[in-house]
Design an enzyme around this catalytic site. Structure first.
Site, PDB file in Angstrom:
ATOM      1  CB  CYS A 179     -39.888-121.703 -17.141  1.00 37.17           C
ATOM      2  SG  CYS A 179     -40.432-120.155 -17.883  1.00 37.17           S
TER       3      CYS A 179
ATOM      4  CD  GLU B 203     -25.485 -72.125  -0.609  1.00 40.94           C
ATOM      5  OE1 GLU B 203     -25.438 -72.703  -1.697  1.00 40.94           O
ATOM      6  OE2 GLU B 203     -25.170 -70.943  -0.436  1.00 40.94           O
TER       7      GLU B 203
ATOM      8  CB  CYS C 156     -40.110-119.835 -22.915  1.00 36.24           C
ATOM      9  SG  CYS C 156     -40.675-118.915 -21.482  1.00 36.24           S
TER      10      CYS C 156
ATOM     11  CE1 TYR D 266     -24.315 -72.697  -7.590  1.00 28.06           C
ATOM     12  CE2 TYR D 266     -26.318 -73.974  -7.283  1.00 28.06           C
ATOM     13  CZ  TYR D 266     -25.128 -73.746  -7.952  1.00 28.06           C
ATOM     14  OH  TYR D 266     -24.774 -74.563  -8.982  1.00 28.06           O
TER      15      TYR D 266
ATOM     16  CE  LYS E  46     -22.213 -81.075  -4.933  1.00 26.58           C
ATOM     17  NZ  LYS E  46     -22.753 -81.600  -6.159  1.00 26.58           N
TER      18      LYS E  46
ATOM     19  CE  LYS F 102     -21.619 -85.691  -4.414  1.00 28.56           C
ATOM     20  NZ  LYS F 102     -20.718 -85.827  -5.536  1.00 28.56           N
TER      21      LYS F 102
ATOM     22  CG  ASP G  23     -28.174 -84.924  -8.337  1.00 28.20           C
ATOM     23  OD1 ASP G  23     -27.247 -84.482  -9.040  1.00 28.20           O
ATOM     24  OD2 ASP G  23     -28.419 -86.141  -8.221  1.00 28.20           O
TER      25      ASP G  23
ATOM     26  CB  CYS H  18     -36.651-120.770 -19.177  1.00 25.71           C
ATOM     27  SG  CYS H  18     -37.826-121.546 -20.306  1.00 25.71           S
TER      28      CYS H  18
ATOM     29  CB  CYS I 131     -43.063-122.224 -20.824  1.00 27.04           C
ATOM     30  SG  CYS I 131     -41.315-122.563 -20.550  1.00 27.04           S
TER      31      CYS I 131
HETATM   32  S1  IVH Z   1     -21.436 -73.601  -5.375  1.00 27.37           S
HETATM   33  C1  IVH Z   1     -17.458 -72.101  -6.697  1.00 27.37           C
HETATM   34  N1  IVH Z   1     -23.706 -74.369  -4.277  1.00 27.37           N
HETATM   35  O1  IVH Z   1     -22.483 -78.837  -7.392  1.00 27.37           O
HETATM   36  C2  IVH Z   1     -18.596 -72.916  -6.207  1.00 27.37           C
HETATM   37  N2  IVH Z   1     -22.868 -75.624  -6.108  1.00 27.37           N
HETATM   38  O2  IVH Z   1     -20.065 -80.435  -7.358  1.00 27.37           O
HETATM   39  C3  IVH Z   1     -19.533 -73.308  -7.255  1.00 27.37           C
HETATM   40  N3  IVH Z   1     -24.331 -77.460  -6.797  1.00 27.37           N
HETATM   41  O3  IVH Z   1     -20.955 -77.243 -10.121  1.00 27.37           O
HETATM   42  C4  IVH Z   1     -20.641 -74.124  -6.852  1.00 27.37           C
HETATM   43  N4  IVH Z   1     -25.914 -77.132  -5.312  1.00 27.37           N
HETATM   44  O4  IVH Z   1     -23.512 -77.632 -10.174  1.00 27.37           O
HETATM   45  C5  IVH Z   1     -22.786 -74.615  -5.225  1.00 27.37           C
HETATM   46  N5  IVH Z   1     -25.727 -74.890  -3.251  1.00 27.37           N
HETATM   47  C6  IVH Z   1     -24.808 -75.132  -4.184  1.00 27.37           C
HETATM   48  C7  IVH Z   1     -24.952 -76.196  -5.100  1.00 27.37           C
HETATM   49  C8  IVH Z   1     -23.950 -76.406  -6.053  1.00 27.37           C
HETATM   50  C9  IVH Z   1     -25.520 -77.870  -6.327  1.00 27.37           C
HETATM   51  C10 IVH Z   1     -23.590 -78.125  -7.899  1.00 27.37           C
HETATM   52  C11 IVH Z   1     -23.025 -77.182  -8.936  1.00 27.37           C
HETATM   53  C12 IVH Z   1     -21.546 -77.395  -8.876  1.00 27.37           C
HETATM   54  C13 IVH Z   1     -21.462 -78.793  -8.363  1.00 27.37           C
HETATM   55  C14 IVH Z   1     -20.130 -79.104  -7.747  1.00 27.37           C
END
Ligand code: IVH
Length: 620
Positions: free
Chosen positions: A401, A110, A424, A219, A112, A307, A114, A419, A404
């Site tokens: 500058c 999935e 200025c 999720y 991740k 990450k 933000d 400057c 000025c």
């Molecule tokens: S699963 C037990 N799935 O990432 C597992 N987390 O760094 C719980 N997050 O606290 C999290 N996308 O806020 C999961 N597809 C995803 C996610 C996700 C973003 C965030 C979530 C979690 C944090 C961990």
């Protein structure tokens, strides 16, 4: 103390500060990427020297302590965090560990998202509670705010009990609109979509939340056993059927090789999504297998987050322009062919200083790589010299500058050029903007644009002119987009700022190297501005946390007659130049009382009320 213990303590303290800024204040000072790097360094040290692992180590906590403004709620199912993988090897090791125990398993991959994690509870098909992650055990009840999110169903088409987890986020398009609005109102901008989403969800006023148009992807089904779901993928389909948003890029995969290919696809798509992602999450699909793998104190052993590094984008450097800061410091800025980076269009980026340009041999016309430092400030990372035109020229530092034309100077062998002309215009405009800013005098309505306009119209020459604006009513209300109401509001805010504490006035003066914290420390030590003016270098450096740089800068600042004159004028105009309890403070019913401001305020802005209460001797 040996060096290892020292290093560990240093990392623990630093990381706790960063975590507090991120989770509690929604205002991080470093990028997630830099945080993760330091976190990994600490983790590795503790793995090698487990004898130094303390009970309150950051590596044993999830999130951070929670603020007091919302009701606290115990999570029936704890909200875990995820272990991180930073490279392919970390992912292969993760797969290897599972392979050792199981011969037959599948994954779900999935994006991740933000944003910030949220837990929702439905009873008999009705949404009864929405809670933030908090420290993983106890979160904040934000149900009313959750109910304003249009894509979250309040009633389900099945009368079931359900506890689910997902990520609340702000679409990039909505984030850009929100910042445009903030800008138009002269309010501070949000650094990125995640901060804006977190700040919004923790707003006490749900009508503000509704306007900002949050979204959520889900999720996790925490009570999957009760619902007799067999696998993670099945639970995601179930969530979709119930009407929840489930990310469309989620895939089921059989082998780690396919996982690696798919991660690449998610990363390639990253910049074209209308939402920020910072990685990909890999989860074992089958719930029985998940249960057998179990959890550590902090993470599930059946999932890992890969990450991504900060998003880097290529564009062309069209020109370099130089800006003058309030201290006179000259900053070279890249003028770029506009390009989208981490969700917003970037056409300017910092080049820091001339040394940086030389070291990286960045030239006008070059193709360059840019990214957002700390996910916030766009910077040029490097030039692609292989794409360079043969006739390109090295950049030469300007000598005067740009505003000025005063000759530029380097001070005390620093890499920066300054400057030093006190008159200025660029420095004066920046000085007024800083003085009026939220962390200094907090004058609402005196943002960058208005200060520049007033300066160009001759209304402002120096900071002191802010307090002479009330005499210019006729001229101001005539201005386009600036009616009677804005004028009255501005004057009210200017008058309220006269009550600001001494440390704010001192910080507002914009003395080089003196931040908010330094100003607070000084005003704890000295009770009047005049004591600070008279303090000698040798006295100043003895104060804890006032280093030689700040001490010298203070002495240099107060040596200049114009600066003393400014302070005297401000004092005559009614600003506070002392710290001591005034008669007003000691007679007041608030004198020395501790006051907590909570809830929604009807007649005051929070900052205004803080100023008024502090002026009456209250401790906030
Ligand atoms: S699963 C037990 N799935 O990432 C597992 N987390 O760094 C719980 N997050 O606290 C999290 N996308 O806020 C999961 N597809 C995803 C996610 C996700 C973003 C965030 C979530 C979690 C944090 C961990």
């Amino acid at each position: 103390m040996n060096d290892i213990v020292k290093k560990i303590n240093e990392l623990e303290t630093r990381l706790k500060k960063y975590a507090y800024e991120y989770y509690t204040l929604d205002n991080p000072s470093i990028s997630d990427y830099e945080y993760d790097q330091q976190y990994q360094e600490l983790k590795q040290l503790l793995a090698t020297y487990p004898e130094y692992l303390q009970n309150d180590s950051i590596t044993r906590t999830i999130g951070y302590e929670i603020l007091d403004k919302f009701n606290k709620v115990n999570h029936v199912y704890p909200m875990y965090s995820l272990d991180n993988a930073f490279n392919i090897d970390d992912l292969l090791n993760f797969d290897h560990r599972i392979k050792k125990e199981f011969s037959n398993y599948a994954y779900v991959l999935e994006p991740k998202i933000d944003g910030l994690a949220i837990s929702l509870t439905y009873e008999d098909g009705y949404l009864v509670q929405g809670v933030t992650r908090g420290d993983g055990q106890i979160g904040e009840d934000v149900t009313n705010n959750i109910k304003t999110i249009q894509t979250i169903p309040i009633v389900l088409n099945k009368k079931i009990n359900l506890t689910i987890r997902g990520e609340v986020y702000l679409k990039r398009s909505n984030f850009n609109l929100l910042n445009e609005k903030q800008h138009a109102l002269g309010l501070p901008l949000f650094a990125n979509a995640r901060n804006a989403a977190a700040g919004t969800l923790r707003q006490l006023d749900s009508s503000v939340v509704a306007q900002r148009k949050l979204d959520a992807y889900f999720y996790t089904v925490a009570n999957y056993q009760e619902l007799e779901l067999q696998s993670h993928y099945e639970s995601l389909q179930f969530l979709k059927e119930l009407g929840f948003c489930v990310n469309e890029q989620i895939v089921q995969l059989d082998t780690i090789d396919n996982v690696l290919d798919e991660i690449q696809k998610i990363e390639n798509k990253r910049s074209s999504n209308d939402y920020d992602i910072d990685g990909a999450v890999l989860k074992v699909n089958d719930f029985k297998t998940q249960e057998l793998l179990g959890f550590t104190a902090k993470f599930p052993k059946f999932a890992i987050a890969y990450k991504f590094a900060a998003e880097e984008v290529e564009t062309q450097l069209e020109d370099i322009i130089y800006t003058v800061g309030r201290t006179g410091q000259i900053t070279p800025n890249a003028v770029l062919t506009p390009v989208v980076v981490a969700g917003s269009t970037v056409s300017r980026a910092t080049l820091h200083n001339y040394d940086y340009i030389q070291q990286k041999d960045i030239r006008v016309g070059d193709f360059v790589v840019i990214r957002k430092a700390g996910d916030i400030i766009p910077e040029v990372v490097r030039a692609l010299s292989n794409k360079r035109k043969p006739d390109s020229q090295k950049v030469m530092m300007i000598k005067q500058c740009p505003i000025c034309y005063h000759p530029l100077q380097q001070i005390n062998n620093s890499v920066d050029y300054y400057c030093l002309n006190p008159n200025c215009p660029a420095k004066q405009i920046e000085a007024i903007i800083h003085f009026a800013s939220r962390k200094a005098m907090n004058i609402v309505g005196l943002g960058e644009r208005i200060v520049e306009q007033f300066y160009n119209d001759g209304l402002f020459k120096s900071i002191a002119d802010i307090y002479r604006l009330q005499d210019k009513e006729a001229m101001i209300v005539e201005k386009e987009g600036f009616g009677q109401k804005s004028f009255t509001n501005l004057i009210t805010s200017i008058n309220a700022s006269k009550e600001a504490s001494l440390d704010r006035v001192l910080f507002g003066l914009g003395i080089r190297h003196l931040g908010e914290k330094g100003a607070k420390i000084l005003t704890k030590h000295y009770s009047t501005m005049y004591d600070i003016i008279q303090a000698q270098y040798d006295d100043l450096v003895l104060i804890d946390e006032i280093g030689p740089k700040i001490a010298q800068s203070l002495v240099d600042y107060f040596k200049i007659a114009e600066n003393i004159e400014l302070i005297n004028t401000l004092s005559t105009l009614g600003l506070k130049m002392e710290n001591k309890q005034t008669a007003n403070q000691s007679n007041s019913e608030f004198s020395n009382k501790v006051v907590v401001i909570t809830g929604t305020l009807e007649n005051y802005k929070r900052d205004e009320l803080i100023n008024i209460l502090e002026s009456k001797g209250a401790k906030l």
